[in-house]
Design a protein around this motif. Structure first.
Motif, PDB file in Angstrom:
ATOM      1  N   ALA A 147      48.378  24.866  35.391  1.00 56.82           N
ATOM      2  CA  ALA A 147      47.730  23.567  35.203  1.00 56.82           C
ATOM      3  C   ALA A 147      46.320  23.690  34.659  1.00 56.82           C
ATOM      4  O   ALA A 147      45.884  22.865  33.853  1.00 56.82           O
ATOM      5  N   THR A 148      45.577  24.715  35.089  1.00 56.81           N
ATOM      6  CA  THR A 148      44.190  24.868  34.639  1.00 56.81           C
ATOM      7  C   THR A 148      44.048  25.988  33.622  1.00 56.81           C
ATOM      8  O   THR A 148      42.925  26.389  33.287  1.00 56.81           O
ATOM      9  N   GLY A 149      45.166  26.510  33.144  1.00 54.71           N
ATOM     10  CA  GLY A 149      45.121  27.578  32.155  1.00 54.71           C
ATOM     11  C   GLY A 149      45.061  27.022  30.738  1.00 54.71           C
ATOM     12  O   GLY A 149      44.895  25.823  30.513  1.00 54.71           O
ATOM     13  N   GLU A 150      45.204  27.935  29.802  1.00 58.57           N
ATOM     14  CA  GLU A 150      45.172  27.552  28.382  1.00 58.57           C
ATOM     15  C   GLU A 150      46.315  28.253  27.655  1.00 58.57           C
ATOM     16  O   GLU A 150      46.632  29.404  27.944  1.00 58.57           O
ATOM     17  N   ASP A 151      46.904  27.556  26.678  1.00 57.99           N
ATOM     18  CA  ASP A 151      47.977  28.121  25.856  1.00 57.99           C
ATOM     19  C   ASP A 151      49.119  28.678  26.707  1.00 57.99           C
ATOM     20  O   ASP A 151      49.658  29.751  26.436  1.00 57.99           O
ATOM     21  N   GLY A 152      49.449  27.953  27.778  1.00 63.06           N
ATOM     22  CA  GLY A 152      50.564  28.364  28.616  1.00 63.06           C
ATOM     23  C   GLY A 152      50.251  29.504  29.567  1.00 63.06           C
ATOM     24  O   GLY A 152      51.151  29.999  30.249  1.00 63.06           O
ATOM     25  N   LYS A 153      48.988  29.933  29.628  1.00 60.66           N
ATOM     26  CA  LYS A 153      48.613  31.024  30.534  1.00 60.66           C
ATOM     27  C   LYS A 153      48.375  30.501  31.945  1.00 60.66           C
ATOM     28  O   LYS A 153      48.033  29.339  32.137  1.00 60.66           O
ATOM     29  N   ARG A 154      48.533  31.398  32.921  1.00 59.05           N
ATOM     30  CA  ARG A 154      48.266  31.044  34.310  1.00 59.05           C
ATOM     31  C   ARG A 154      46.784  31.239  34.613  1.00 59.05           C
ATOM     32  O   ARG A 154      46.077  31.970  33.912  1.00 59.05           O
ATOM     33  N   ALA A 155      46.321  30.584  35.665  1.00 56.92           N
ATOM     34  CA  ALA A 155      44.903  30.666  36.023  1.00 56.92           C
ATOM     35  C   ALA A 155      44.477  32.115  36.271  1.00 56.92           C
ATOM     36  O   ALA A 155      43.370  32.515  35.925  1.00 56.92           O
ATOM     37  N   LYS A 156      45.357  32.920  36.844  1.00 54.07           N
ATOM     38  CA  LYS A 156      45.005  34.302  37.151  1.00 54.07           C
ATOM     39  C   LYS A 156      44.784  35.121  35.882  1.00 54.07           C
ATOM     40  O   LYS A 156      44.031  36.090  35.873  1.00 54.07           O
ATOM     41  N   ASP A 157      45.461  34.731  34.785  1.00 54.83           N
ATOM     42  CA  ASP A 157      45.328  35.472  33.525  1.00 54.83           C
ATOM     43  C   ASP A 157      43.969  35.248  32.866  1.00 54.83           C
ATOM     44  O   ASP A 157      43.581  36.002  31.971  1.00 54.83           O
ATOM     45  N   LEU A 158      43.248  34.229  33.312  1.00 59.08           N
ATOM     46  CA  LEU A 158      41.947  33.912  32.726  1.00 59.08           C
ATOM     47  C   LEU A 158      40.783  34.481  33.538  1.00 59.08           C
ATOM     48  O   LEU A 158      39.627  34.296  33.161  1.00 59.08           O
ATOM     49  N   LEU A 159      41.094  35.172  34.641  1.00 58.61           N
ATOM     50  CA  LEU A 159      40.032  35.758  35.465  1.00 58.61           C
ATOM     51  C   LEU A 159      39.416  36.952  34.747  1.00 58.61           C
ATOM     52  O   LEU A 159      40.108  37.684  34.018  1.00 58.61           O
ATOM     53  N   PRO A 160      38.113  37.207  34.951  1.00 59.00           N
ATOM     54  CA  PRO A 160      37.466  38.386  34.345  1.00 59.00           C
ATOM     55  C   PRO A 160      38.119  39.682  34.806  1.00 59.00           C
ATOM     56  O   PRO A 160      38.661  39.766  35.912  1.00 59.00           O
ATOM     57  N   ASP A 161      38.052  40.700  33.960  1.00 61.13           N
ATOM     58  CA  ASP A 161      38.686  41.981  34.273  1.00 61.13           C
ATOM     59  C   ASP A 161      38.118  42.613  35.540  1.00 61.13           C
ATOM     60  O   ASP A 161      38.839  43.289  36.281  1.00 61.13           O
ATOM     61  N   ASP A 162      36.800  42.432  35.786  1.00 63.80           N
ATOM     62  CA  ASP A 162      36.196  43.085  36.947  1.00 63.80           C
ATOM     63  C   ASP A 162      36.798  42.565  38.255  1.00 63.80           C
ATOM     64  O   ASP A 162      36.936  43.312  39.229  1.00 63.80           O
ATOM     65  N   ILE A 163      37.201  41.272  38.290  1.00 62.50           N
ATOM     66  CA  ILE A 163      37.808  40.714  39.500  1.00 62.50           C
ATOM     67  C   ILE A 163      39.206  41.283  39.705  1.00 62.50           C
ATOM     68  O   ILE A 163      39.562  41.723  40.805  1.00 62.50           O
TER      69      ILE A 163
END
Length: 333
Positions: free
Chosen positions: A288-304
């Protein structure tokens, strides 16, 4: 005093009462002392593997499974205090204040009175009836006292169920009295909104805890998807995750709340939909809060994500060490 009304799904909610500070031993009632002693004995039995035939561990194992089947509504009502004469007087004189916290984005405030009234009244007759039946059955369990070594488990089980129905009945009467006197006061909680939203945005507790707090826009988006999934409130949709109970309990420093939430979520999940349907709905919420069909977790920074991965590996390594240590001790024994 604070009450929590936690929507488990869009149609079913858990009530939880913040427990007052524990009384000193001398101030405890006989029932409180017996209950505390029973809890201590049960905990000791869970760890005791030296009994003949390991019967103590087996009793607690099957006993815990039986307690999981007790409706979460009953457990919730049991967290409320009894309606004593002193509490009645405090409420009538306006000295006893009470508020009910709830996630406003996932539970409309205008629905609160109806939900609370249903929780207070719906199960009273059932608890009263089952309390009476438990008391009637109790004498018939007396012959089991003749079995050597093992305690009279049927008697103690029936006694426990009688006590459970009694405390739930008292809690429902207390809630009903509060409602009759226009209490508790609704208190929408932004903290609950955030924890609920994070639980729906991410697939695991670790990600939910490590990710930045959801924004108001994200909360609006996720709650909007939930409403859409209900198909104009004709379907029941899960809004609480089992693993999210720990995060809510931590948010309000109420550790006992965690097990109540986990039990409620498990029971509601098992009653409303298949695993496939639940997984599909959860995936839609994560996007719901992602972009281009991505999930929210896929948009988290790599360090997290890297930090969470390292923590998971550390936990797994510690678990392996404990398992190896236990295996060595078992061989020595």
């Amino acid at each position: 005093m604070r009450l929590f009304l936690l929507p488990v799904s869009t149609r079913r909610s858990l009530i939880y009462c913040e427990r007052v500070h524990e009384k000193p031993p001398r101030a405890r009632s006989l029932v409180d002392r017996v209950t505390l002693k029973a809890n201590e004995t049960w905990a000791a039995w869970e760890k005791d593997d030296k009994a003949i035939g390991n019967w103590k561990h087996k009793v607690t194992f099957y006993g815990n499974h039986a307690m999981k089947r007790i409706p979460y509504e009953e457990w919730g009502l049991k967290t409320l205090p009894s309606l004593t004469a002193q509490r009645k007087q405090s409420i009538l004189e306006g000295r006893d204040t009470c508020e009910v916290l709830f996630p406003g984005r996932y539970l409309k405030q205008e629905k609160l009175p109806g939900i609370l009234e249903k929780l207070a009244k719906e199960r009273q007759a059932m608890h009263r009836s089952k309390l009476i039946w438990s008391l009637v059955i109790m004498p018939f369990t007396a012959p089991f006292m003749l079995i050597p070594v093992i305690p009279n488990l049927p008697f103690f089980y029936v006694l426990y169920r009688a006590y459970s129905h009694w405390t739930a009945l008292k809690g429902s009467r207390y809630l009903e009295f509060l409602l009759q006197h226009n209490l508790p006061t609704p208190a929408p909680s932004s903290a609950l909104d955030q924890v609920y939203t994070a639980g729906l945005m991410y697939p695991t507790r670790a990600l939910s805890r490590a990710a930045p707090s959801p924004t108001q826009d994200q909360a609006d988006e996720v709650s909007g998807v939930v409403h859409k999934q209900t198909e104009n409130e004709t379907k029941d949709v899960m809004v609480l995750q089992r693993w999210n109970g720990k995060l809510i309990a931590e948010q309000f420093n109420l550790p006992d709340m965690e097990v109540e939430i986990e039990r409620a979520v498990e029971q509601v999940e098992n009653s409303i939909k298949s695993r496939e349907e639940l997984s599909k709905e959860k995936l839609e919420l994560e996007k719901a809060t992602g972009e281009d069909g991505k999930r929210a977790k896929d948009l988290l920074p790599d360090d997290i994500t890297e930090k969470i991965h390292d923590e998971a590996e550390h936990v797994a390594a510690e678990a392996n060490k404990e398992a190896e240590k236990g295996a060595k001790e078992a061989k020595k024994g």
